[in-house]
Scaffold this active site. Structure first.
Site: not given
Ligand code: ATP
Ligand code: MG
Length: 573
Positions: A35, A278, A288
């Protein structure tokens, strides 16, 4: 990819099986769906390595899809930097068609399609408009142990639902007044199945589409549509989405009924989702939202502050893409939540830089040494290898004029036992130059050493004694007349606690490490001043450093410490 155990993980086996059974229509397609509401961090890097890595391994494609369905916090700045960081990590998206943007998607470009699908669901009696308030809606949904209650609008006719939905789209209602829900099963033990909201009203402009829409699709509805319409075969995400998978499949089933699933080489492509744990790293935060807070409240100097776990922060710190990929590989892909030690990442960085970084001399905490019997105006050239592990890196010449800076820690007026560095009466080697014997030092009123004096052995030019006598200590130095004053930024962990969120109070700032950044001034050998921003070096006996991407100039060199030279850490395999 090497054939170590970690590389044959369950997701790879899952894809292998589908390929063997002909379910991909001849092409594995994955996607990385960030995102654009922040910069990507090391956790995202793990997902990037997995999504792009699997596509590469199976000769398929990986799409970069900006999942821009939530208009409030998204921006082009984030979008552009996500692209930059993925490319820097060594990956590129690919897909149908040609041109640089093939394989690049914005979820928002599918809004028309999603809207059409929502109308189809309404017409088929599979979705309805609901005007329960947020709290009421939650209360009706209930708890997993007991069936939930139906919304009073659950049995509204498709005609009326269509009318309300169109009015929602036309902007006739305020945020939250109505929403669209999928009609599934209010008694399901999986509460995500209890008529989930699939569209909501948000009177907020979208960073690309402006005011075009005031209704936006929810993730659980939008994501499977994006995957399906792009022809994705394997959709990998983090474990928290596992409980959403039945809903993902439900949406894909509806698309199938609508005849919307793509056909590839005669095979209907039905996207499937699987989940992995994760990546968590100790001594930092990764959400984030929290990273944004650190930036906006000025606790760090931007998203690319070298202390941040962001990809751009790690780049500025001097980490290499190869080391980050190696780290992700070593951490492995599993279904078990765990925490990784940042020392493993640092170890990967050190391993790579030890092989590739050019050696240079720099003094971060300088004190002057005067060779009393050197003679004024006498300048000799010292020749040193650029990298003792790589002969092809060649040699360099450094002027030596009899007055040099050394690191304060390399001198003791009263040496401890086994201190073989500079001390009165003790001989040391000034790297590549000569053998030097300290005779004493000058101190200021505060008792600090300000200048060290001594003599050199004129039979030792190059660093070895003519009579073969051994000298234990070898000290790095910077020549006073040709060295250049430089700033060094010494970085350490951002937090002092392994888990800064451990007390659950949200007060993670109190665990910030007050020593996470130390700025000190010292000297570098002349060649280092000529370095370009982004060039990495090993400062002999000190650590790995990178010329700062933005602040370094030939007049005012600035180096960031990437990682110290040594650490007791050893990886298990
Ligand atoms: P945050 O939790 O930091 O706000 P998010 O999951 O909302 O991150 P996205 O931009 O939706 O962020 O994530 C994009 C992709 O990265 C998704 O497929 C998510 O599952 C993966 N992702 C996010 N954080 C991790 C992590 N710590 N380890 C592995 N994959 C991750
Ligand atoms: Mg997300």
């Amino acid at each position: 990819m090497n054939e170590s155990d970690t590389s044959r993980h369950f997701l790879r086996q899952w894809i292998e099986k589908d390929v063997a059974e002909g379910r991909t229509g001849g092409k594995v397609v994955t996607r990385f769906p960030p995102e654009p509401n922040g910069y990507i961090h090391i956790g995202h890097a793990k997902a990037v390595c997995l999504d792009f890595g699997m596509a590469e391994l199976f000769g398929g494609e990986c799409h970069l899809r900006l999942d821009d369905t939530n208009p409030t916090k998204e921006s082009d700045e984030y979008a552009e930097n996500i692209k930059k960081d993925i490319k820097w990590l060594g990956f590129n998206w690919s897909g149908e068609g040609d041109g640089v943007e093939s394989g690049f998607y914005n979820a928002s470009n599918m809004f028309e399609k999603m809207y059409e699908i929502a109308e189809n669901l309404i017409k088929a009696g599979q979705a309805y408009c609901c005007n329960l308030g947020q709290d009421e809606w939650k209360e009706y949904r209930g708890v997993p142990e007991k069936p939930g209650r139906a919304s009073p609008s659950r049995d509204t006719t498709p005609e009326r639902n269509l009318e309300i939905f169109r009015d929602m789209k036309a902007g006739k209602y305020a945020d939250g007044e109505w929403c669209l829900r999928a009609k599934i099963d209010m008694a399901s033990p999986n509460i995500h199945f209890r008529d989930p909201v699939i569209y909501r009203i948000r009177h907020v402009a979208h960073y690309h589409l402006g005011d075009k829409w005031c209704i936006y699709p929810m993730y659980d509805f939008a994501h499977p549509i994006e995957d399906a319409l792009e022809g994705v075969t394997h959709s990998m995400c983090t474990l928290e989405f596992e409980v959403h998978r039945p809903l993902y499949d439900w949406v894909v089933d509806r698309l199938d009924e609508m005849g919307m699933l793509p056909i590839r080489n005669g095979v209907k492509i039905r996207t499937e989702q699987r989940e992995f744990a994760r990546l968590n790293i100790t001594y930092t935060v990764m959400s984030k939202r929290l990273l944004l807070q650190l930036v906006t409240d000025g606790h760090v100097n931007g998203w690319d502050d070298p202390r941040m776990p962001t990809v751009c922060g790690m780049r500025r710190r001097g980490y290499t893409p190869g080391a980050i990929r190696e780290f992700c590989e070593r951490v492995g892909v599993t279904k078990v939540e765990s925490e990784s030690d940042p020392a493993l990442l640092e170890w990967c960085v050190r391993e790579e830089l030890n092989k590739t970084a050019l050696r240079r001399m720099a003094v971060v905490d300088p004190v002057k040494v005067v060779v009393d019997n050197w003679g004024t105006g006498n300048v000799r050239m010292v020749e040193l290898p650029n990298n003792p592990l790589d002969e092809s890196a060649g040699v360099r010449q450094i002027p030596f004029s009899g007055e040099v800076w050394i690191d304060r820690a390399d001198f003791m007026e009263v040496p401890e036992k086994k201190f073989f560095r500079m001390a009165p009466g003790q001989e040391v080697r000034l790297r590549g130059a000569c053998i030097f014997k300290c005779t004493g030092c000058v101190k200021n009123d505060a008792g600090e050493v300000v200048e060290i004096h001594g003599t050199w052995d004129p039979e030792s030019w190059g660093g070895n004694a003519a009579d073969g006598r051994k000298v234990k200590g070898t000290i790095h130095w910077v020549d006073c007349s040709s060295g250049v004053a430089a700033e060094f930024r010494l970085y350490d962990k951002l937090f002092t606690e392994k888990d800064p969120l451990k007390d659950g109070s949200g007060e993670f700032l109190k665990y910030m490490n007050p020593e996470s950044l130390k700025v000190v001034n010292g000297y570098v050998e002349p060649l280092l001043a000529q370095a370009k921003g982004g060039e990495r070096f090993q400062f002999e006996r000190t650590g790995y450093f990178i010329a700062d991407e933005y602040d370094h100039t030939t007049v005012k060199p600035v180096f960031n410490r990437t990682v110290t030279l040594k650490d007791s850490y050893k990886p298990a395999n």
